[in-house]
Design an enzyme around this catalytic site. Sequence first.
Site, mmCIF file in Angstrom:
data_model
loop_
_atom_site.group_PDB
_atom_site.id
_atom_site.type_symbol
_atom_site.label_atom_id
_atom_site.label_comp_id
_atom_site.label_asym_id
_atom_site.label_seq_id
_atom_site.Cartn_x
_atom_site.Cartn_y
_atom_site.Cartn_z
ATOM 1 N N GLY A 1 0.721 -1.323 -0.152
ATOM 2 C CA GLY A 1 -0.021 0.054 -0.137
ATOM 3 C C GLY A 1 0.755 1.033 -0.133
ATOM 4 N N CYS B 1 5.589 -0.151 7.678
ATOM 5 C CA CYS B 1 5.153 1.190 6.561
ATOM 6 C C CYS B 1 6.380 1.445 5.739
ATOM 7 C CB CYS B 1 4.856 2.101 7.530
ATOM 8 S SG CYS B 1 4.495 3.693 6.752
ATOM 9 N N LEU B 2 6.181 1.730 4.489
ATOM 10 C CA LEU B 2 7.245 2.005 3.775
ATOM 11 C C LEU B 2 8.158 3.243 4.201
ATOM 12 C CD1 LEU B 2 5.881 1.134 0.257
ATOM 13 C CD2 LEU B 2 7.701 -0.010 1.509
ATOM 14 N N HIS C 1 -4.771 1.503 7.485
ATOM 15 C CA HIS C 1 -3.492 2.260 7.405
ATOM 16 C C HIS C 1 -3.358 3.382 6.385
ATOM 17 C CE1 HIS C 1 0.995 1.481 7.654
ATOM 18 N NE2 HIS C 1 0.864 2.345 6.658
ATOM 19 N N GLU C 2 -3.601 3.144 5.168
ATOM 20 C CA GLU C 2 -3.292 3.958 3.890
ATOM 21 C C GLU C 2 -4.317 5.293 4.244
ATOM 22 O OE1 GLU C 2 -0.893 3.469 2.542
ATOM 23 O OE2 GLU C 2 -0.747 1.423 3.026
ATOM 24 N N GLN D 1 2.961 10.162 1.301
ATOM 25 C CA GLN D 1 4.368 9.345 1.449
ATOM 26 C C GLN D 1 5.288 9.778 0.253
ATOM 27 O OE1 GLN D 1 2.385 5.281 1.960
ATOM 28 N NE2 GLN D 1 4.196 5.164 3.195
ATOM 29 N N HIS E 1 -2.898 7.529 6.788
ATOM 30 C CA HIS E 1 -1.941 8.497 5.921
ATOM 31 C C HIS E 1 -2.321 9.879 5.857
ATOM 32 C CE1 HIS E 1 2.128 6.461 6.171
ATOM 33 N NE2 HIS E 1 1.391 5.147 5.596
HETATM 34 NI NI NI Z 1 2.283 3.448 5.399
#
Ligand code: NI
Length: 167
Positions: A46, A92-93, A134-135, A51, A138
């Site tokens: 995701g 998370c990235l 989660h997304e 991000q 953000h």
């Molecule tokens: Ni994330």
Amino acid sequence: MALRNILTQEDEQLRKQSRKVEKFDERLHTLIDDMRETLENSGGVGLAAPQVGVLRRVVLVLDINKDPEEMIEMVNPEVIERRGEQRMVEGCLSVPGVYGYVTRPTWAKIRAQDRFGNWFEREGEGVVAQCFCHETEHLDGHLFTEKVEEYVDIEALQQKDEEGADE
Ligand code: NI
């Protein structure tokens, strides 16, 4: 298409509120295409526009419950229904190398627009439900680390790799 740089947790952009998308134009399509390429390149499941430094309400979620896996593009998404609870390992990235247990719904329904502005709803279970939550968080400037109940040792996690996912 182009790869975009993924911001990490120190970056202020990740703590800001993203704005609603009003124009479903070429610029939006380029952003989505670039995010797709960036996510595919990262190996994550995701990605949210903030991000990559763009404060717009756009997220991608890889639906790993479909065969073949399907990339869901969501503009102005909102989680409208949640059921159940599961304690899951999350990453998370934007927070590389950090994993922790978070409680998420076992099932969630999301409402969003596609890249042309058409509204749709989509249901997801397990990791996909986790990812919907989660997304979208953000987009409101929240990182999963705010919800971590217990951090996980990365090496121990790799031994049970089916649980791990970067979002
Ligand atoms: Ni994330």
